[in-house]
Design a protein around this motif. Structure first.
Motif, PDB file in Angstrom:
ATOM      1  N   UNK A 285     -48.840 -96.887   5.331  1.00 29.97           N
ATOM      2  CA  UNK A 285     -48.918 -97.289   3.950  1.00 29.97           C
ATOM      3  C   UNK A 285     -48.168 -96.471   3.040  1.00 29.97           C
ATOM      4  N   UNK A 286     -47.755 -95.367   3.599  1.00 32.07           N
ATOM      5  CA  UNK A 286     -47.056 -94.474   2.565  1.00 32.07           C
ATOM      6  C   UNK A 286     -45.529 -94.858   2.438  1.00 32.07           C
ATOM      7  N   UNK A 287     -45.154 -96.001   3.016  1.00 31.97           N
ATOM      8  CA  UNK A 287     -43.733 -96.564   3.045  1.00 31.97           C
ATOM      9  C   UNK A 287     -43.727 -97.096   1.599  1.00 31.97           C
ATOM     10  N   UNK A 288     -42.559 -96.561   0.800  1.00 26.48           N
ATOM     11  CA  UNK A 288     -42.604 -96.822  -0.690  1.00 26.48           C
ATOM     12  C   UNK A 288     -42.168 -98.444  -0.638  1.00 26.48           C
ATOM     13  N   UNK A 289     -42.810 -99.071  -1.812  1.00 28.44           N
ATOM     14  CA  UNK A 289     -42.393-100.510  -1.854  1.00 28.44           C
ATOM     15  C   UNK A 289     -43.150-101.455  -1.301  1.00 28.44           C
ATOM     16  N   UNK A 290     -44.207-101.098  -0.154  1.00 28.13           N
ATOM     17  CA  UNK A 290     -45.045-101.894   0.537  1.00 28.13           C
ATOM     18  C   UNK A 290     -46.062-102.741  -0.348  1.00 28.13           C
ATOM     19  N   UNK A 291     -46.600-101.955  -1.370  1.00 23.65           N
ATOM     20  CA  UNK A 291     -47.779-102.447  -2.225  1.00 23.65           C
ATOM     21  C   UNK A 291     -47.179-103.622  -3.006  1.00 23.65           C
ATOM     22  N   UNK A 292     -45.984-103.122  -3.629  1.00 26.02           N
ATOM     23  CA  UNK A 292     -45.219-104.147  -4.283  1.00 26.02           C
ATOM     24  C   UNK A 292     -45.052-105.583  -3.735  1.00 26.02           C
ATOM     25  N   UNK A 293     -44.248-105.341  -2.371  1.00 27.57           N
ATOM     26  CA  UNK A 293     -44.113-106.391  -1.529  1.00 27.57           C
ATOM     27  C   UNK A 293     -45.394-107.355  -1.346  1.00 27.57           C
ATOM     28  N   UNK A 294     -46.303-106.890  -0.974  1.00 26.15           N
ATOM     29  CA  UNK A 294     -47.641-107.547  -0.770  1.00 26.15           C
ATOM     30  C   UNK A 294     -48.154-108.105  -1.760  1.00 26.15           C
ATOM     31  N   UNK A 295     -47.931-107.498  -3.081  1.00 30.13           N
ATOM     32  CA  UNK A 295     -48.529-107.877  -4.292  1.00 30.13           C
ATOM     33  C   UNK A 295     -47.728-109.273  -4.652  1.00 30.13           C
ATOM     34  N   UNK A 296     -46.138-109.155  -4.594  1.00 29.94           N
ATOM     35  CA  UNK A 296     -45.535-110.248  -4.855  1.00 29.94           C
ATOM     36  C   UNK A 296     -45.705-111.431  -4.080  1.00 29.94           C
ATOM     37  N   UNK A 297     -45.997-111.247  -2.880  1.00 29.20           N
ATOM     38  CA  UNK A 297     -45.807-112.394  -1.829  1.00 29.20           C
ATOM     39  C   UNK A 297     -47.279-113.018  -2.050  1.00 29.20           C
ATOM     40  N   UNK A 298     -48.565-112.231  -2.345  1.00 28.82           N
ATOM     41  CA  UNK A 298     -49.669-112.940  -2.178  1.00 28.82           C
ATOM     42  C   UNK A 298     -50.396-113.027  -3.630  1.00 28.82           C
ATOM     43  N   UNK A 299     -49.670-112.269  -4.706  1.00 29.01           N
ATOM     44  CA  UNK A 299     -50.252-112.463  -6.084  1.00 29.01           C
ATOM     45  C   UNK A 299     -51.747-111.586  -6.070  1.00 29.01           C
ATOM     46  N   UNK A 300     -51.930-110.792  -5.120  1.00 28.22           N
ATOM     47  CA  UNK A 300     -53.184-110.077  -5.303  1.00 28.22           C
ATOM     48  C   UNK A 300     -52.603-108.687  -5.392  1.00 28.22           C
ATOM     49  N   UNK A 301     -53.509-108.019  -6.435  1.00 30.89           N
ATOM     50  CA  UNK A 301     -53.366-106.513  -6.576  1.00 30.89           C
ATOM     51  C   UNK A 301     -53.543-105.564  -5.449  1.00 30.89           C
ATOM     52  N   UNK A 302     -52.661-104.853  -5.259  1.00 26.97           N
ATOM     53  CA  UNK A 302     -52.516-103.976  -3.825  1.00 26.97           C
ATOM     54  C   UNK A 302     -52.474-102.553  -4.074  1.00 26.97           C
ATOM     55  N   UNK A 303     -53.218-101.785  -3.585  1.00 27.10           N
ATOM     56  CA  UNK A 303     -53.287-100.388  -3.791  1.00 27.10           C
ATOM     57  C   UNK A 303     -53.483 -99.623  -2.421  1.00 27.10           C
ATOM     58  N   UNK A 304     -52.853 -98.375  -2.702  1.00 29.16           N
ATOM     59  CA  UNK A 304     -53.057 -97.674  -1.196  1.00 29.16           C
ATOM     60  C   UNK A 304     -54.088 -96.648  -1.494  1.00 29.16           C
ATOM     61  N   UNK A 305     -54.663 -96.356  -0.440  1.00 27.07           N
ATOM     62  CA  UNK A 305     -55.949 -95.428  -0.379  1.00 27.07           C
ATOM     63  C   UNK A 305     -55.393 -93.958  -0.492  1.00 27.07           C
ATOM     64  N   UNK A 306     -56.458 -93.191  -1.042  1.00 29.45           N
ATOM     65  CA  UNK A 306     -55.725 -91.986  -1.210  1.00 29.45           C
ATOM     66  C   UNK A 306     -55.690 -91.210   0.257  1.00 29.45           C
ATOM     67  N   UNK A 307     -54.853 -90.434   0.342  1.00 27.30           N
ATOM     68  CA  UNK A 307     -54.740 -89.747   1.514  1.00 27.30           C
ATOM     69  C   UNK A 307     -54.886 -90.810   2.777  1.00 27.30           C
ATOM     70  N   UNK A 308     -53.909 -91.648   2.836  1.00 22.40           N
ATOM     71  CA  UNK A 308     -54.178 -92.928   3.841  1.00 22.40           C
ATOM     72  C   UNK A 308     -54.051 -92.449   5.227  1.00 22.40           C
ATOM     73  N   UNK A 309     -53.499 -91.228   5.427  1.00 21.22           N
ATOM     74  CA  UNK A 309     -53.178 -90.910   6.759  1.00 21.22           C
ATOM     75  C   UNK A 309     -54.544 -90.537   7.481  1.00 21.22           C
ATOM     76  N   UNK A 310     -55.461 -90.087   6.628  1.00 19.48           N
ATOM     77  CA  UNK A 310     -56.888 -89.266   7.115  1.00 19.48           C
ATOM     78  C   UNK A 310     -57.971 -90.523   6.899  1.00 19.48           C
ATOM     79  N   UNK A 311     -58.010 -91.375   6.341  1.00 21.93           N
ATOM     80  CA  UNK A 311     -59.001 -92.279   6.014  1.00 21.93           C
ATOM     81  C   UNK A 311     -59.471 -92.847   7.420  1.00 21.93           C
ATOM     82  N   UNK A 312     -59.042 -93.300   8.188  1.00 22.87           N
ATOM     83  CA  UNK A 312     -59.634 -93.792   9.560  1.00 22.87           C
ATOM     84  C   UNK A 312     -60.412 -92.673  10.256  1.00 22.87           C
ATOM     85  N   UNK A 313     -59.866 -91.396  10.295  1.00 25.84           N
ATOM     86  CA  UNK A 313     -60.588 -90.348  10.863  1.00 25.84           C
ATOM     87  C   UNK A 313     -61.920 -90.064  10.299  1.00 25.84           C
TER      88      UNK A 313
END
Length: 329
Positions: A285-313
């Motif tokens: 999720x830390x790959x830049x531009x992913x939020x914008x790309x998904x938002x553009x294709x789906x029309x849904x506001x997209x955000x990345x969680x804080x510290x995306x690496x550690x949220x699953x743990x």
């Protein structure tokens, strides 16, 4: 009192969460062992540095491929090593371990994870689906009857799920994630610049200048590899626009997965998702531009969680508390 441990057993890295202490360990899931004696030489970061740089008898391997155990004995030793490292002095007591698996794994694959964790010294093992753990870790209250969409992009798998009332309603898991981004960069650099680069260099490019959407200011970096024409070392400059080209296909497949899940989502939950947005988690999720790309294709506001690496743990560790809270209520 048994120690509660949550493990995010990822294809690229392993994170260990200990109740009351948070995430205390994050290391690459790489093991280096000696082929001749079958003994393990190094685990984690130390072994990662050996990737692609080992003499004949020592091999550095990643025991998990696409979120699934590909080498059982090595995985078991790796889990054991991380658990002991996390437990420190209390290594004699057997911990309760929650461990997360991609949502698409088969019964056999789940069993393998469970057995490897028991063999590594767990008193009790609970398996949790990755998107559920990611949602808890991202601070979403998943016990409410309300739809939340999670896109968890790890090293080996990307999990897309709609979660409501503590479980997944619709989900899909595709074996396209961070590793595929690296491969795509290796292939692109080979095709465009006639240059052969290694996995670690590709990962560097992805982290430093990788993008999936045009950046305001283009970035570039020097990359050294082996020239395929002459066979000699050579340095070229790679730009962020080139990474966008390179990553188009794997990222496109993740966006398609998001769309396919949205198409199968019940209307009431669709309304919730439009309202609340899509949450991205995982290292990918830390790959830049992913939020914008998904938002553009789906029309849904997209955000990345804080510290995306550690949220699953974190979510894996907190899941136990979440479940016990539900059982009491």
């Amino acid at each position: 009192m048994a120690v509660e441990i949550g493990i995010d057993l990822g294809t690229a890295s392993v994170l260990v969460y200990v109740k009351g202490k948070g995430v205390i360990l994050k290391e690459p899931s790489v093991v280096a062992y000696d082929r001749d004696t079958n003994s393990i030489k190094a685990i984690g970061e130390e072994a990662r540095l050996m990737l692609g740089r080992t003499p004949g008898n020592i091999v550095a391997v990643r025991p998990l491929r696409q979120g699934v155990i590909s080498d059982y004995t090595v995985t078991e030793k790796m889990i054991k090593y991380f658990v002991q490292k996390a437990m420190g002095r209390r290594a004699f007591s057997k911990p309760r371990i929650s461990i997360c698996v991609p949502s698409g794994v088969t019964e056999v694959e789940r069993k393998a994870v469970e057995e490897a964790t028991y063999a590594a010294g767990a008193r009790e093992v609970r398996l949790i689906e990755e998107p559920v753990a990611a949602a808890i870790g991202a601070g979403i209250d998943i016990s409410r009857p309300c739809g939340n969409m999670i896109v968890d992009i790890g090293g080996g798998t990307a999990d897309v799920a709609v979660i409501s009332l503590g479980g997944t309603v619709v989900n899909t898991s595709i074996k396209i994630a961070g590793d595929n981004f690296d491969d795509a960069i290796v292939r692109y650099v080979r095709k465009k610049h006639n240059l052969l680069i290694g996995e670690r260099t590709a990962e560097d490019i992805k982290i430093k200048i990788g993008s999936t959407y045009p950046l305001v200011e283009e970035e570039s970096m020097e990359v050294t590899g082996r020239n395929l024409m002459t066979g000699l070392p050579k340095t070229v400059t790679v730009t962020s626009a080139e990474t966008e080209q390179a990553l188009k296909e794997p990222v496109g497949q993740i966006v398609e997965a998001v769309i396919s899940v949205l198409e199968r989502t019940p209307p009431e939950l669709s309304a919730d998702i439009l309202d609340r947005g899509i949450v991205l988690t995982g290292g990918g999720a830390m790959l830049r531009g992913l939020e914008e790309l998904i938002e553009e294709r789906t029309g849904i506001n997209t955000m990345t969680a804080e510290n995306p690496m550690t949220v699953v743990a974190i979510g894996t560790g907190q899941y136990v508390e979440f479940m016990s809270g539900r059982n009491e209520g």
